[in-house]
Design a protein around this motif. Structure first.
Motif, PDB file in Angstrom:
ATOM      1  N   ARG A   4      53.429  25.245  -0.617  1.00  0.00           N
ATOM      2  CA  ARG A   4      54.187  26.156   0.239  1.00  0.00           C
ATOM      3  C   ARG A   4      54.171  25.729   1.700  1.00  0.00           C
ATOM      4  N   LYS A   5      53.025  25.242   2.162  1.00  0.00           N
ATOM      5  CA  LYS A   5      52.892  24.809   3.555  1.00  0.00           C
ATOM      6  C   LYS A   5      51.509  24.210   3.716  1.00  0.00           C
ATOM      7  N   ILE A   6      51.236  23.643   4.861  1.00  0.00           N
ATOM      8  CA  ILE A   6      49.882  23.197   5.171  1.00  0.00           C
ATOM      9  C   ILE A   6      49.087  24.444   5.561  1.00  0.00           C
ATOM     10  N   HIS A   7      47.998  24.689   4.881  1.00  0.00           N
ATOM     11  CA  HIS A   7      47.160  25.850   5.186  1.00  0.00           C
ATOM     12  C   HIS A   7      46.470  25.661   6.531  1.00  0.00           C
ATOM     13  N   HIS A   8      45.842  24.484   6.710  1.00  0.00           N
ATOM     14  CA  HIS A   8      45.284  24.100   8.007  1.00  0.00           C
ATOM     15  C   HIS A   8      44.974  22.613   7.975  1.00  0.00           C
ATOM     16  N   VAL A   9      44.885  22.054   9.133  1.00  0.00           N
ATOM     17  CA  VAL A   9      44.462  20.670   9.311  1.00  0.00           C
ATOM     18  C   VAL A   9      43.175  20.737  10.113  1.00  0.00           C
ATOM     19  N   ALA A  10      42.150  20.003   9.670  1.00  0.00           N
ATOM     20  CA  ALA A  10      40.852  20.084  10.339  1.00  0.00           C
ATOM     21  C   ALA A  10      40.432  18.737  10.903  1.00  0.00           C
ATOM     22  N   TYR A  11      39.893  18.783  12.110  1.00  0.00           N
ATOM     23  CA  TYR A  11      39.351  17.627  12.799  1.00  0.00           C
ATOM     24  C   TYR A  11      37.923  17.961  13.215  1.00  0.00           C
ATOM     25  N   ARG A  12      37.198  16.953  13.583  1.00  0.00           N
ATOM     26  CA  ARG A  12      35.869  17.167  14.141  1.00  0.00           C
ATOM     27  C   ARG A  12      35.994  17.374  15.651  1.00  0.00           C
ATOM     28  N   CYS A  13      35.092  18.158  16.206  1.00  0.00           N
ATOM     29  CA  CYS A  13      35.040  18.325  17.657  1.00  0.00           C
ATOM     30  C   CYS A  13      33.605  18.161  18.134  1.00  0.00           C
ATOM     31  N   LYS A  14      33.471  17.866  19.419  1.00  0.00           N
ATOM     32  CA  LYS A  14      32.150  17.709  20.018  1.00  0.00           C
ATOM     33  C   LYS A  14      31.525  19.060  20.345  1.00  0.00           C
ATOM     34  N   ALA A  34      36.643  32.128  13.159  1.00  0.00           N
ATOM     35  CA  ALA A  34      35.463  31.259  13.202  1.00  0.00           C
ATOM     36  C   ALA A  34      34.665  31.490  11.926  1.00  0.00           C
ATOM     37  N   ILE A  35      34.190  30.394  11.354  1.00  0.00           N
ATOM     38  CA  ILE A  35      33.317  30.443  10.195  1.00  0.00           C
ATOM     39  C   ILE A  35      32.139  29.530  10.505  1.00  0.00           C
ATOM     40  N   ALA A  36      30.928  30.011  10.246  1.00  0.00           N
ATOM     41  CA  ALA A  36      29.742  29.189  10.489  1.00  0.00           C
ATOM     42  C   ALA A  36      28.784  29.371   9.320  1.00  0.00           C
ATOM     43  N   GLU A  37      28.210  28.280   8.892  1.00  0.00           N
ATOM     44  CA  GLU A  37      27.265  28.296   7.782  1.00  0.00           C
ATOM     45  C   GLU A  37      26.164  27.284   8.062  1.00  0.00           C
ATOM     46  N   ASN A  38      25.058  27.436   7.383  1.00  0.00           N
ATOM     47  CA  ASN A  38      23.988  26.447   7.447  1.00  0.00           C
ATOM     48  C   ASN A  38      24.042  25.476   6.281  1.00  0.00           C
ATOM     49  N   PRO A  48      24.417  22.562   9.131  1.00  0.00           N
ATOM     50  CA  PRO A  48      25.014  23.657   9.887  1.00  0.00           C
ATOM     51  C   PRO A  48      26.299  23.217  10.600  1.00  0.00           C
ATOM     52  N   TYR A  49      27.270  24.122  10.603  1.00  0.00           N
ATOM     53  CA  TYR A  49      28.541  23.809  11.255  1.00  0.00           C
ATOM     54  C   TYR A  49      29.181  25.074  11.810  1.00  0.00           C
ATOM     55  N   MET A  50      30.053  24.866  12.776  1.00  0.00           N
ATOM     56  CA  MET A  50      30.947  25.917  13.280  1.00  0.00           C
ATOM     57  C   MET A  50      32.354  25.413  12.994  1.00  0.00           C
ATOM     58  N   LEU A  62      45.491  24.865  13.222  1.00  0.00           N
ATOM     59  CA  LEU A  62      44.711  23.686  13.570  1.00  0.00           C
ATOM     60  C   LEU A  62      43.250  24.123  13.615  1.00  0.00           C
ATOM     61  N   ALA A  63      42.399  23.396  12.907  1.00  0.00           N
ATOM     62  CA  ALA A  63      40.992  23.772  12.816  1.00  0.00           C
ATOM     63  C   ALA A  63      40.103  22.622  13.273  1.00  0.00           C
ATOM     64  N   PHE A  64      38.894  22.968  13.682  1.00  0.00           N
ATOM     65  CA  PHE A  64      37.917  21.979  14.111  1.00  0.00           C
ATOM     66  C   PHE A  64      36.550  22.348  13.545  1.00  0.00           C
ATOM     67  N   PHE A  65      35.754  21.317  13.279  1.00  0.00           N
ATOM     68  CA  PHE A  65      34.360  21.485  12.884  1.00  0.00           C
ATOM     69  C   PHE A  65      33.477  20.911  13.972  1.00  0.00           C
ATOM     70  N   GLU A  66      32.518  21.693  14.429  1.00  0.00           N
ATOM     71  CA  GLU A  66      31.432  21.131  15.223  1.00  0.00           C
ATOM     72  C   GLU A  66      30.255  20.994  14.263  1.00  0.00           C
ATOM     73  N   ILE A  67      29.752  19.770  14.125  1.00  0.00           N
ATOM     74  CA  ILE A  67      28.639  19.490  13.208  1.00  0.00           C
ATOM     75  C   ILE A  67      27.537  18.778  13.993  1.00  0.00           C
ATOM     76  N   PRO A  68      26.661  19.547  14.643  1.00  0.00           N
ATOM     77  CA  PRO A  68      25.700  18.989  15.591  1.00  0.00           C
ATOM     78  C   PRO A  68      24.614  18.112  14.991  1.00  0.00           C
ATOM     79  N   LYS A  69      24.349  18.187  13.713  1.00  0.00           N
ATOM     80  CA  LYS A  69      23.276  17.368  13.125  1.00  0.00           C
ATOM     81  C   LYS A  69      23.774  15.998  12.676  1.00  0.00           C
TER      82      LYS A  69
END
Length: 177
Positions: A4-14, A34-38, A48-50, A62-69
């Motif tokens: 039907r469409k692109i639900h979201h596109v995700a990139y990494r962010c700092k 925002a969704i965050a999990e360990n 863990p990510y945001m 447009l979505a982004f993941f911050e993955i600090p580890k």
């Protein structure tokens, strides 16, 4: 299956907060979720990510993941920097030129306005180093018809030769003349 469409596109962010603020300020995108999990839900890995989601207009997200580890962000050095980018459509060439002026006034280097014949665009980088394009359509129905008529032949020729077919060279002839 019916996509039907692109639900979201995700990139990494700092930095998720900085990214949300930058896209809001410079591209007018609203922060919608925002969704965050360990633990990663799909793999169950402890990481863990945001995950932040921005409204890119007309149901596009447009979505982004911050993955600090994880190790610091990098890019595929075998792919030229101009290849990987995300492009957003704006309503007119005037909007494109206005956006360029605002971005430059905020100290963001901008390439273009580049004339692709069927659209004009500008290019710049977000705070994560991702290349962003804004594009304003300028093509006519006749131009799109010409391109539609040659797309299969172009792909077939490219597949055989790995050389640029000339079927649509008219789009950029003025730049290389």
């Amino acid at each position: 299956m019916n996509i039907r469409k692109i639900h979201h596109v995700a990139y990494r962010c700092k930095d998720a907060k900085e990214t949300v603020e930058w896209y809001g300020k410079h591209l007018g995108m609203k922060f919608v979720l925002a969704i965050a999990e360990n633990h990663v839900p799909s793999t169950h890995e402890p990481d863990p990510y945001m995950h932040v989601f921005l409204d890119a207009g007309n149901g596009n997200v447009l979505a982004f993941f911050e993955i600090p580890k994880s190790p610091p962000m990098g890019r595929d050095t075998n792919t030229p920097a101009w290849v990987q980018h995300i492009a957003f459509e704006v309503g007119s060439v005037q909007e494109l030129e206005d956006a360029k002026a605002r971005l430059q006034a905020d100290g963001i280097p901008v390439v273009g306005v580049t004339d692709h014949t069927i659209f004009k665009s500008i290019y710049f980088h977000d705070p994560n180093g991702h290349r962003v394009e804004l594009a304003a359509n300028t093509g006519t129905p006749e131009m799109y018809k010409r391109l539609d008529e040659v797309k299969v032949a172009m792909l077939e020729e490219w597949s055989r030769t790995k050389r640029a077919p000339k079927h649509a060279a008219w789009m950029h002839e003025k730049e290389f003349a």
